[in-house]
Design an enzyme around this catalytic site. Structure first.
Site: not given
Length: 243
Positions: A90, A131, A108, A110, A193
């Site tokens: 990443c 809200e 990040h 999953h 993903h």
């Protein structure tokens, strides 16, 4: 690259990026967001500007500060490479968020909710009239301070969805296209993903990520009831499936 770069990750301050990433990785593992070594976090040091990145292949609940990669925030060259570990795939995506979104941190995960929403929705995840939407940044600014304002509860939250690729670094071009098409977006869902979320600080990114996960979970339940998550407030009864 310095051979004695451990000074970059040695700190007793729990808020230091090397320590905080470990704390958050454990939390995200407990939330079932980052299991099986999946997911990742990167935080920019607020003083030095160095970028701290969780490694690839290390179980998130067992992450230690000495596992951290450290990247120069200007040249994007590695300042510290932990022995025997691989950088996160990443990393190019994190760097793009730092460079083009002025991010202070990127999360990040999953998340099952993100993956499920990516199966339900097309090019965008949309939800309104909740809200929790008030935790998400908008495209508006306070005219007196210039600060970015958050969405109102009855606004529509829109998160773009991009297609997955065999390798995460191949997502960089689709991510850049998303930056252009959705300049005010604070996240992107990757189909089948997970999700990438960014913010000006790790505190903001964490709040946005938590709020979006709540909204995605709610959207899945609304979908199960036959209610479009972005339907107008008060119109829900028109859509509820009769059993």
């Amino acid at each position: 690259m310095p051979t004695d770069a451990d000074y970059l990750i040695d700190s007793q301050d729990p808020r230091h990026p090397a320590n905080l990433i470990c704390t958050l990785c454990k939390q995200f593992f407990d939330f079932n967001w980052c299991t099986g070594t999946g997911g990742g976090i990167s935080i920019k040091h607020p003083q030095t500007g160095h970028l701290y990145v969780a490694p690839s292949g290390v179980q998130k609940e067992q992450m230690k500060p000495h596992d951290m990669f450290v990247v120069d925030g200007k040249s994007y060259e590695y300042l510290r490479i932990p022995p025997g570990l691989k950088p996160s795939a990443c990393t190019p995506l994190f760097n793009a968020c730092y460079k083009y979104k002025s991010a202070g941190a990127i999360v990040h995960t999953h998340s099952l909710n993100a993956v499920t929403c990516s199966l339900i929705f097309g090019q965008e995840f949309r939800i309104r009239g909740v809200e929790q939407i008030k935790a998400i940044p908008s495209d508006r600014k306070d005219p007196s301070t210039g600060k970015v304002l958050n969405l109102n509860w009855d606004d529509t939250c829109v998160i773009p969805i991009i297609e997955n690729r065999p390798h995460e670094d191949q997502l960089e071009d689709p991510l850049m296209e998303t930056f252009e098409k959705y300049p005010h977006a604070c996240a992107v869902i990757v189909r089948r993903h997970g999700i990438f979320v960014w913010g000006p600080t790790i505190e903001k990114a964490k709040v946005i990520n938590e709020a979006l996960d709540y909204l995605m979970e709610l959207a899945v339940k609304m979908h199960q009831l036959g209610i479009p998550p972005d339907c107008s407030v008060g119109q829900e009864s028109k859509y509820i499936s009769k059993h």
